[in-house]
Design a protein around this motif. Structure first.
Motif, PDB file in Angstrom:
ATOM      1  N   ALA A 270      -1.438   0.410  -0.760  1.00 58.89           N
ATOM      2  CA  ALA A 270      -2.705  -0.183  -0.316  1.00 58.89           C
ATOM      3  C   ALA A 270      -3.845   0.238  -1.230  1.00 58.89           C
ATOM      4  O   ALA A 270      -4.728  -0.570  -1.559  1.00 58.89           O
ATOM      5  CB  ALA A 270      -2.993   0.227   1.127  1.00 58.89           C
ATOM      6  N   ARG A 271      -3.833   1.486  -1.660  1.00 54.70           N
ATOM      7  CA  ARG A 271      -4.878   1.965  -2.573  1.00 54.70           C
ATOM      8  C   ARG A 271      -4.747   1.303  -3.937  1.00 54.70           C
ATOM      9  O   ARG A 271      -5.756   0.940  -4.554  1.00 54.70           O
ATOM     10  CB  ARG A 271      -4.789   3.487  -2.698  1.00 54.70           C
ATOM     11  CG  ARG A 271      -5.956   4.085  -3.471  1.00 54.70           C
ATOM     12  CD  ARG A 271      -5.921   5.590  -3.524  1.00 54.70           C
ATOM     13  NE  ARG A 271      -4.871   6.085  -4.409  1.00 54.70           N
ATOM     14  CZ  ARG A 271      -3.823   6.783  -4.010  1.00 54.70           C
ATOM     15  NH1 ARG A 271      -3.656   7.063  -2.723  1.00 54.70           N
ATOM     16  NH2 ARG A 271      -2.922   7.210  -4.879  1.00 54.70           N
ATOM     17  N   TRP A 272      -3.524   1.124  -4.426  1.00 54.06           N
ATOM     18  CA  TRP A 272      -3.322   0.439  -5.706  1.00 54.06           C
ATOM     19  C   TRP A 272      -3.939  -0.955  -5.680  1.00 54.06           C
ATOM     20  O   TRP A 272      -4.538  -1.399  -6.651  1.00 54.06           O
ATOM     21  CB  TRP A 272      -1.832   0.298  -6.015  1.00 54.06           C
ATOM     22  CG  TRP A 272      -1.102   1.577  -6.260  1.00 54.06           C
ATOM     23  CD1 TRP A 272      -1.627   2.782  -6.595  1.00 54.06           C
ATOM     24  CD2 TRP A 272       0.313   1.768  -6.179  1.00 54.06           C
ATOM     25  NE1 TRP A 272      -0.624   3.722  -6.728  1.00 54.06           N
ATOM     26  CE2 TRP A 272       0.569   3.123  -6.490  1.00 54.06           C
ATOM     27  CE3 TRP A 272       1.385   0.936  -5.889  1.00 54.06           C
ATOM     28  CZ2 TRP A 272       1.855   3.663  -6.508  1.00 54.06           C
ATOM     29  CZ3 TRP A 272       2.675   1.461  -5.904  1.00 54.06           C
ATOM     30  CH2 TRP A 272       2.902   2.808  -6.214  1.00 54.06           C
ATOM     31  N   LEU A 273      -3.751  -1.647  -4.553  1.00 57.50           N
ATOM     32  CA  LEU A 273      -4.161  -3.044  -4.455  1.00 57.50           C
ATOM     33  C   LEU A 273      -5.591  -3.208  -3.950  1.00 57.50           C
ATOM     34  O   LEU A 273      -6.122  -4.329  -3.953  1.00 57.50           O
ATOM     35  CB  LEU A 273      -3.200  -3.800  -3.532  1.00 57.50           C
ATOM     36  CG  LEU A 273      -1.728  -3.801  -3.962  1.00 57.50           C
ATOM     37  CD1 LEU A 273      -0.855  -4.402  -2.869  1.00 57.50           C
ATOM     38  CD2 LEU A 273      -1.545  -4.561  -5.272  1.00 57.50           C
ATOM     39  N   ARG A 279      -3.219   3.582  10.000  1.00 56.49           N
ATOM     40  CA  ARG A 279      -3.364   5.037  10.071  1.00 56.49           C
ATOM     41  C   ARG A 279      -2.267   5.764   9.301  1.00 56.49           C
ATOM     42  O   ARG A 279      -2.465   6.895   8.856  1.00 56.49           O
ATOM     43  CB  ARG A 279      -3.346   5.496  11.532  1.00 56.49           C
ATOM     44  CG  ARG A 279      -4.541   5.013  12.337  1.00 56.49           C
ATOM     45  CD  ARG A 279      -4.472   5.474  13.777  1.00 56.49           C
ATOM     46  NE  ARG A 279      -4.460   6.933  13.868  1.00 56.49           N
ATOM     47  CZ  ARG A 279      -4.323   7.587  15.016  1.00 56.49           C
ATOM     48  NH1 ARG A 279      -4.178   6.915  16.160  1.00 56.49           N
ATOM     49  NH2 ARG A 279      -4.333   8.909  15.032  1.00 56.49           N
ATOM     50  N   ALA A 280      -1.111   5.128   9.144  1.00 57.05           N
ATOM     51  CA  ALA A 280      -0.009   5.745   8.402  1.00 57.05           C
ATOM     52  C   ALA A 280      -0.047   5.393   6.919  1.00 57.05           C
ATOM     53  O   ALA A 280       0.873   5.727   6.182  1.00 57.05           O
ATOM     54  CB  ALA A 280       1.331   5.315   9.003  1.00 57.05           C
ATOM     55  N   GLY A 281      -1.117   4.696   6.492  1.00 55.34           N
ATOM     56  CA  GLY A 281      -1.248   4.346   5.081  1.00 55.34           C
ATOM     57  C   GLY A 281      -0.543   3.077   4.682  1.00 55.34           C
ATOM     58  O   GLY A 281      -0.524   2.717   3.494  1.00 55.34           O
ATOM     59  N   ARG A 282       0.037   2.348   5.648  1.00 54.63           N
ATOM     60  CA  ARG A 282       0.746   1.110   5.319  1.00 54.63           C
ATOM     61  C   ARG A 282      -0.229  -0.026   5.072  1.00 54.63           C
ATOM     62  O   ARG A 282      -1.201  -0.193   5.810  1.00 54.63           O
ATOM     63  CB  ARG A 282       1.700   0.740   6.463  1.00 54.63           C
ATOM     64  CG  ARG A 282       2.832   1.721   6.650  1.00 54.63           C
ATOM     65  CD  ARG A 282       3.647   1.390   7.875  1.00 54.63           C
ATOM     66  NE  ARG A 282       2.846   1.503   9.075  1.00 54.63           N
ATOM     67  CZ  ARG A 282       3.289   1.998  10.233  1.00 54.63           C
ATOM     68  NH1 ARG A 282       4.524   2.435  10.336  1.00 54.63           N
ATOM     69  NH2 ARG A 282       2.488   2.068  11.285  1.00 54.63           N
ATOM     70  N   GLY A 301       8.681  -3.814   3.590  1.00 51.43           N
ATOM     71  CA  GLY A 301       9.355  -2.571   3.959  1.00 51.43           C
ATOM     72  C   GLY A 301       8.409  -1.565   4.588  1.00 51.43           C
ATOM     73  O   GLY A 301       7.384  -1.915   5.193  1.00 51.43           O
ATOM     74  N   ASP A 302       8.736  -0.273   4.448  1.00 52.32           N
ATOM     75  CA  ASP A 302       7.930   0.785   5.048  1.00 52.32           C
ATOM     76  C   ASP A 302       6.528   0.861   4.470  1.00 52.32           C
ATOM     77  O   ASP A 302       5.663   1.530   5.019  1.00 52.32           O
ATOM     78  CB  ASP A 302       8.611   2.143   4.847  1.00 52.32           C
ATOM     79  CG  ASP A 302       9.886   2.274   5.658  1.00 52.32           C
ATOM     80  OD1 ASP A 302      10.115   1.425   6.535  1.00 52.32           O
ATOM     81  OD2 ASP A 302      10.651   3.230   5.418  1.00 52.32           O
ATOM     82  N   THR A 303       6.287   0.189   3.349  1.00 48.66           N
ATOM     83  CA  THR A 303       4.975   0.186   2.713  1.00 48.66           C
ATOM     84  C   THR A 303       4.008  -0.742   3.435  1.00 48.66           C
ATOM     85  O   THR A 303       2.794  -0.616   3.286  1.00 48.66           O
ATOM     86  CB  THR A 303       5.105  -0.262   1.247  1.00 48.66           C
ATOM     87  OG1 THR A 303       6.224   0.397   0.659  1.00 48.66           O
ATOM     88  CG2 THR A 303       3.866   0.067   0.443  1.00 48.66           C
ATOM     89  N   PRO A 315       9.446  -2.169  13.258  1.00 49.92           N
ATOM     90  CA  PRO A 315       9.879  -0.794  12.990  1.00 49.92           C
ATOM     91  C   PRO A 315      10.238  -0.576  11.524  1.00 49.92           C
ATOM     92  O   PRO A 315      10.661  -1.504  10.828  1.00 49.92           O
ATOM     93  CB  PRO A 315      11.111  -0.629  13.889  1.00 49.92           C
ATOM     94  CG  PRO A 315      11.627  -2.018  14.090  1.00 49.92           C
ATOM     95  CD  PRO A 315      10.403  -2.892  14.116  1.00 49.92           C
ATOM     96  N   GLY A 316      10.069   0.649  11.074  1.00 53.26           N
ATOM     97  CA  GLY A 316      10.403   0.992   9.694  1.00 53.26           C
ATOM     98  C   GLY A 316      11.855   1.334   9.527  1.00 53.26           C
ATOM     99  O   GLY A 316      12.220   2.485   9.288  1.00 53.26           O
ATOM    100  N   ILE A 317      12.715   0.341   9.666  1.00 56.78           N
ATOM    101  CA  ILE A 317      14.157   0.539   9.563  1.00 56.78           C
ATOM    102  C   ILE A 317      14.728  -0.421   8.523  1.00 56.78           C
ATOM    103  O   ILE A 317      14.086  -1.399   8.129  1.00 56.78           O
ATOM    104  CB  ILE A 317      14.854   0.338  10.931  1.00 56.78           C
ATOM    105  CG1 ILE A 317      14.537  -1.049  11.502  1.00 56.78           C
ATOM    106  CG2 ILE A 317      14.433   1.422  11.916  1.00 56.78           C
ATOM    107  CD1 ILE A 317      15.228  -1.344  12.824  1.00 56.78           C
TER     108      ILE A 317
END
Length: 430
Positions: A270-273, A279-282, A301-303, A315-317
């Motif tokens: 997210a910071r790159w873009l 809250r988890a940075g996704r 994915g988890d990102t 979910p992050g699975i």
């Protein structure tokens, strides 16, 4: 990069989502560059089995180059991304290299989150990579070896105490197998200690273990863990974590082996873009999984922070990441062919599975639930199917050997012991 008139897709991350995307674009009229900071794809759902000596590293990881050796349109690069220039449509890599893209897919996953206590990572490693797994395996096995030669009863007990922080699927699975290792696999192999006296403590700040499952299955898992000798402490928090042990609420427990399984933090995509994150940075994405304001950039994915129709997060699975990779592949194909794109991404939940140990697991398919020995067999068959043809036989054989003999097949201590490890274990340095 060689000049080409073909559309250039750059995929960052060789996890489940990234590889599903590349696989589904086979035969499409484009060139693909796959970038990852490691040279292998990892079957993360079984990573804890490497950490607990059930499987070898080669049974759950495969070189990415080998996977695409017959795909000449796929170029694999071993590098780490340092940033993205969305204006110039380029990504910045280590060594000062830059790669331009026509379409970019970021699938860089997540790492451990210590909730502001990053210094705990040195003594309580998380479990996300092969390096993490082999580190945990080394610490677990060395704890028994050092206890065998230790003469101080207090130090010996600290060496034989294992604390897992976080009672999600990874924490539960680790606790169950470490307990089985101590109480069933190792007792006949040591002479000066009784490995069955080992303490395995599972700490969960929430009210129950496996909170993502229904209450009845969670309660079954709790009972099954206690039946294996695991001390389950729910509604309690770890407030301190040092080389000497952990403090749970206000109680200090001398412990030399700790594992973190309590939280994750997304990669800095997210910071790159330059887009918003949860809250988890996704990265918060559009319905078609593209980055807001950047139709040629996707995050999966988890990102990515993706919501279901009912407003709950996807979910992050692994199945979720694979579905997202497949969806974005359809979007890219449609664009290349000048066709209308598919509607927004819809996640199809295929069930939740968790194992507690040999002959004990829980499965939740919504209306259909299962627990116990039969669920354990279904869990095993599902993972054998998911892991891919290259390792199915090897994993099945390792599991069969462990089931019949009670022995674990990957109990080598292969990493060099550091002086810090030795000093901390001998003197209990804070």
């Amino acid at each position: 990069m060689p000049a080409s008139s073909r559309h250039h897709l750059v995929v960052v991350g060789g996890g489940f989502g990234g590889l599903q995307l590349v696989n589904d674009l086979k035969g499409a009229a484009l060139d693909i560059t796959l970038v990852d900071k490691r040279n292998h794809h990892l079957f993360q759902p079984l990573l804890y089995q490497v950490a607990t000596t059930l499987l070898a590293t080669s049974e759950i990881a495969w070189p990415i180059r080998r996977l695409y050796r017959d795909r000449p349109e796929v170029t694999t690069l071993l590098a780490e991304v340092e940033g993205v220039d969305v204006v110039a449509k380029a990504i910045r890599l280590t060594y000062g290299k830059t790669i331009r893209y026509d379409t970019l897919v970021v699938a860089t996953g997540a790492t451990h989150a210590y909730f502001g206590k990053d210094e705990w990572e040195a003594v309580a490693p998380g479990l996300k990579t092969l390096e993490d797994a082999t580190t945990i395996r080394r610490r677990v096995l060395l704890a028994f070896e050092r206890a065998e030669i230790e003469t101080d009863p207090a130090v010996r007990q600290a060496l034989l105490t294992f604390t897992i922080i976080g009672a999600g699927p990874t924490g539960v699975e680790l606790a169950g197998i470490i307990s089985e290792l101590a109480k069933s696999t190792l007792p006949k192999e040591f002479r000066r200690i009784d490995t069955r006296t080992a303490r395995v403590i599972l700490v969960e700040a929430g009210p129950r273990v496996l909170s993502g499952f229904s209450e009845d299955l969670s309660a079954y898992a709790h009972r099954a863990l206690e039946g294996r000798g695991v001390e389950v402490r729910t509604g309690q928090r770890v407030t301190s974590c040092t080389q000497a042990g952990v403090t749970i609420d206000d109680t200090f427990v001398a412990c030399r082996t700790m594992v973190w399984a309590a939280g994750v933090q997304a990669s800095p995509a997210a910071r790159w873009l330059g887009i918003a994150a949860d809250r988890a940075g996704r990265a918060i994405v559009e319905k078609n999984l593209s980055a807001p304001g950047h139709a040629d950039v996707f995050v999966i994915g988890d990102t990515a922070s993706v919501l279901r129709e009912d407003g709950t997060p996807v979910p992050g699975i692994a199945p979720a990441a694979k579905q997202q990779g497949a969806f974005v592949a359809k979007v890219i194909r449609a664009r290349l062919n000048g066709q209308s794109e598919p509607a927004g991404f819809r996640y199809r939940h295929q069930g939740s599975l968790a194992t507690i140990g040999k002959r004990s697991a829980i499965i939740d398919f919504g209306r259909f639930k299962m627990k116990g020995a039969l669920a354990w067999w279904v869990w095993g068959i599902a993972h054998i199917y998911l892991i891919g043809t290259r390792s199915r036989f090897a994993v099945a054989w390792s599991w069969l050997w462990s089931y019949l003999s009670g022995q674990h097949s990957a109990r080598l201590i292969t990493q060099k012991e550091t002086m810090r490890d030795r000093c901390a274990d001998e003197h209990g340095e804070q």
